[in-house]
Design a protein around this motif. Structure first.
Motif, PDB file in Angstrom:
ATOM      1  N   GLU A  52     -62.589   3.230 -10.980  1.00 13.37           N
ATOM      2  CA  GLU A  52     -62.630   1.983 -11.740  1.00 13.37           C
ATOM      3  C   GLU A  52     -61.298   1.719 -12.439  1.00 13.37           C
ATOM      4  O   GLU A  52     -60.823   0.582 -12.456  1.00 13.37           O
ATOM      5  CB  GLU A  52     -63.778   2.001 -12.753  1.00 13.37           C
ATOM      6  N   ASN A  53     -60.679   2.753 -12.986  1.00 16.04           N
ATOM      7  CA  ASN A  53     -59.360   2.588 -13.615  1.00 16.04           C
ATOM      8  C   ASN A  53     -58.314   2.176 -12.583  1.00 16.04           C
ATOM      9  O   ASN A  53     -57.454   1.332 -12.870  1.00 16.04           O
ATOM     10  CB  ASN A  53     -58.924   3.855 -14.332  1.00 16.04           C
ATOM     11  N   GLN A  54     -58.373   2.751 -11.387  1.00 18.23           N
ATOM     12  CA  GLN A  54     -57.436   2.382 -10.321  1.00 18.23           C
ATOM     13  C   GLN A  54     -57.612   0.911  -9.940  1.00 18.23           C
ATOM     14  O   GLN A  54     -56.634   0.201  -9.713  1.00 18.23           O
ATOM     15  CB  GLN A  54     -57.630   3.278  -9.094  1.00 18.23           C
ATOM     16  N   ILE A  55     -58.856   0.461  -9.881  1.00 19.14           N
ATOM     17  CA  ILE A  55     -59.136  -0.942  -9.554  1.00 19.14           C
ATOM     18  C   ILE A  55     -58.569  -1.858 -10.631  1.00 19.14           C
ATOM     19  O   ILE A  55     -57.890  -2.849 -10.334  1.00 19.14           O
ATOM     20  CB  ILE A  55     -60.652  -1.159  -9.361  1.00 19.14           C
ATOM     21  N   ARG A  56     -58.818  -1.522 -11.902  1.00 15.38           N
ATOM     22  CA  ARG A  56     -58.275  -2.323 -13.006  1.00 15.38           C
ATOM     23  C   ARG A  56     -56.750  -2.381 -12.936  1.00 15.38           C
ATOM     24  O   ARG A  56     -56.152  -3.424 -13.176  1.00 15.38           O
ATOM     25  CB  ARG A  56     -58.729  -1.767 -14.360  1.00 15.38           C
ATOM     26  N   GLU A  57     -56.130  -1.244 -12.615  1.00 23.90           N
ATOM     27  CA  GLU A  57     -54.656  -1.200 -12.533  1.00 23.90           C
ATOM     28  C   GLU A  57     -54.135  -2.068 -11.382  1.00 23.90           C
ATOM     29  O   GLU A  57     -53.129  -2.760 -11.542  1.00 23.90           O
ATOM     30  CB  GLU A  57     -54.155   0.239 -12.388  1.00 23.90           C
ATOM     31  N   LYS A  58     -54.796  -2.029 -10.232  1.00 23.78           N
ATOM     32  CA  LYS A  58     -54.363  -2.865  -9.094  1.00 23.78           C
ATOM     33  C   LYS A  58     -54.475  -4.347  -9.451  1.00 23.78           C
ATOM     34  O   LYS A  58     -53.578  -5.132  -9.140  1.00 23.78           O
ATOM     35  CB  LYS A  58     -55.209  -2.570  -7.848  1.00 23.78           C
ATOM     36  N   SER A 114     -64.360  -8.076 -12.663  1.00 23.27           N
ATOM     37  CA  SER A 114     -65.693  -7.632 -13.095  1.00 23.27           C
ATOM     38  C   SER A 114     -65.660  -6.344 -13.911  1.00 23.27           C
ATOM     39  O   SER A 114     -66.587  -6.070 -14.661  1.00 23.27           O
ATOM     40  CB  SER A 114     -66.610  -7.465 -11.879  1.00 23.27           C
ATOM     41  N   LEU A 115     -64.587  -5.566 -13.814  1.00 20.20           N
ATOM     42  CA  LEU A 115     -64.468  -4.330 -14.590  1.00 20.20           C
ATOM     43  C   LEU A 115     -63.642  -4.516 -15.861  1.00 20.20           C
ATOM     44  O   LEU A 115     -63.400  -3.564 -16.591  1.00 20.20           O
ATOM     45  CB  LEU A 115     -63.842  -3.225 -13.732  1.00 20.20           C
ATOM     46  N   GLY A 116     -63.193  -5.734 -16.106  1.00 26.13           N
ATOM     47  CA  GLY A 116     -62.359  -5.977 -17.271  1.00 26.13           C
ATOM     48  C   GLY A 116     -60.891  -5.790 -16.954  1.00 26.13           C
ATOM     49  O   GLY A 116     -60.486  -5.819 -15.795  1.00 26.13           O
ATOM     50  N   MET A 117     -60.089  -5.579 -17.993  1.00 24.03           N
ATOM     51  CA  MET A 117     -58.637  -5.447 -17.838  1.00 24.03           C
ATOM     52  C   MET A 117     -58.165  -4.044 -18.169  1.00 24.03           C
ATOM     53  O   MET A 117     -58.764  -3.370 -18.999  1.00 24.03           O
ATOM     54  CB  MET A 117     -57.923  -6.418 -18.782  1.00 24.03           C
ATOM     55  N   SER A 118     -57.067  -3.677 -17.551  1.00 24.00           N
ATOM     56  CA  SER A 118     -56.454  -2.386 -17.852  1.00 24.00           C
ATOM     57  C   SER A 118     -55.814  -2.450 -19.236  1.00 24.00           C
ATOM     58  O   SER A 118     -55.461  -3.519 -19.728  1.00 24.00           O
ATOM     59  CB  SER A 118     -55.380  -2.057 -16.806  1.00 24.00           C
ATOM     60  N   GLU A 119     -55.652  -1.294 -19.836  1.00 23.51           N
ATOM     61  CA  GLU A 119     -54.977  -1.213 -21.146  1.00 23.51           C
ATOM     62  C   GLU A 119     -53.557  -1.768 -21.051  1.00 23.51           C
ATOM     63  O   GLU A 119     -53.083  -2.437 -21.962  1.00 23.51           O
ATOM     64  CB  GLU A 119     -54.950   0.232 -21.654  1.00 23.51           C
ATOM     65  N   ASN A 120     -52.900  -1.494 -19.943  1.00 18.42           N
ATOM     66  CA  ASN A 120     -51.545  -1.965 -19.697  1.00 18.42           C
ATOM     67  C   ASN A 120     -51.479  -3.488 -19.789  1.00 18.42           C
ATOM     68  O   ASN A 120     -50.575  -4.049 -20.415  1.00 18.42           O
ATOM     69  CB  ASN A 120     -51.105  -1.472 -18.310  1.00 18.42           C
ATOM     70  N   LEU A 121     -52.443  -4.166 -19.196  1.00 20.43           N
ATOM     71  CA  LEU A 121     -52.477  -5.619 -19.208  1.00 20.43           C
ATOM     72  C   LEU A 121     -52.829  -6.144 -20.603  1.00 20.43           C
ATOM     73  O   LEU A 121     -52.221  -7.106 -21.079  1.00 20.43           O
ATOM     74  CB  LEU A 121     -53.490  -6.125 -18.174  1.00 20.43           C
ATOM     75  N   LEU A 122     -53.775  -5.502 -21.258  1.00 22.73           N
ATOM     76  CA  LEU A 122     -54.147  -5.922 -22.614  1.00 22.73           C
ATOM     77  C   LEU A 122     -52.960  -5.821 -23.572  1.00 22.73           C
ATOM     78  O   LEU A 122     -52.794  -6.656 -24.455  1.00 22.73           O
ATOM     79  CB  LEU A 122     -55.325  -5.092 -23.130  1.00 22.73           C
TER      80      LEU A 122
END
Length: 163
Positions: A52-58, A114-122
């Motif tokens: 899920e973290n990998q998906i958010r990062e992509k 659907s999984l929200g945003m990565s911390e990097n993006l926030l």
């Protein structure tokens, strides 16, 4: 003012597309609106936290690439995030109006997948905005966001907005 909505995923359902088209039309008398979609990642069932973290990062990489391309100098970025600050409609209107009067010519709203945003993006955002502690489908949030931006402009212009 230019308003850009940068979001993950395409809108499949006609009723959402119709609502988005209606609010886009209504907003055209107040601002220039761009809605930019980036591809979402498919999430396997029972995905691990790592996946899920990998998906958010992509998805974040795609958003950041478009953000770098679309953002004018000094653009103000809102990230829609469940843990962000909640506003009522008048407060959001005042925030948008104050940004405009302070010389900001572009506001960008980010809507994750659907999984929200990565911390990097926030962290890239200037402000984290929450519409509720509840979780909503990201397609519906696009409609709700457009409605609230429209309502904000109606409030700024002293026009009726509570119908």
């Amino acid at each position: 003012m230019k308003i850009t909505i940068l979001c993950v995923g395409k809108i499949k359902e006609k009723f959402y597309r119709d609502a988005i088209a209606e609010y886009s039309k209504r907003l055209s008398r107040y601002c220039k609106l761009d809605i930019i979609e980036v591809a979402d990642e498919k999430t396997p069932e029972n995905a691990s936290d790592t996946v899920e973290n990998q998906i958010r990062e992509k998805e974040a990489e795609r958003i950041l690439m478009r953000l770098d391309k679309e953002a004018k100098e000094g653009a103000y970025v809102f990230a829609l995030a469940i843990d962000g600050r909640e506003f009522d409609s008048v407060e959001l209107s005042k925030k948008i109006e104050n940004l405009g009067t302070s010389g900001i010519s572009q506001i960008i709203f980010l809507i994750g997948g659907s999984l929200g945003m990565s911390e990097n993006l926030l962290k890239r955002a200037d402000f984290k905005l929450s519409f509720s502690k509840m979780t909503f489908p990201h397609q519906l949030m696009r409609v709700v966001l457009l409605e609230q931006i429209y309502r904000s402009y109606r409030i700024m212009n002293g026009e009726p907005y509570h119908k």
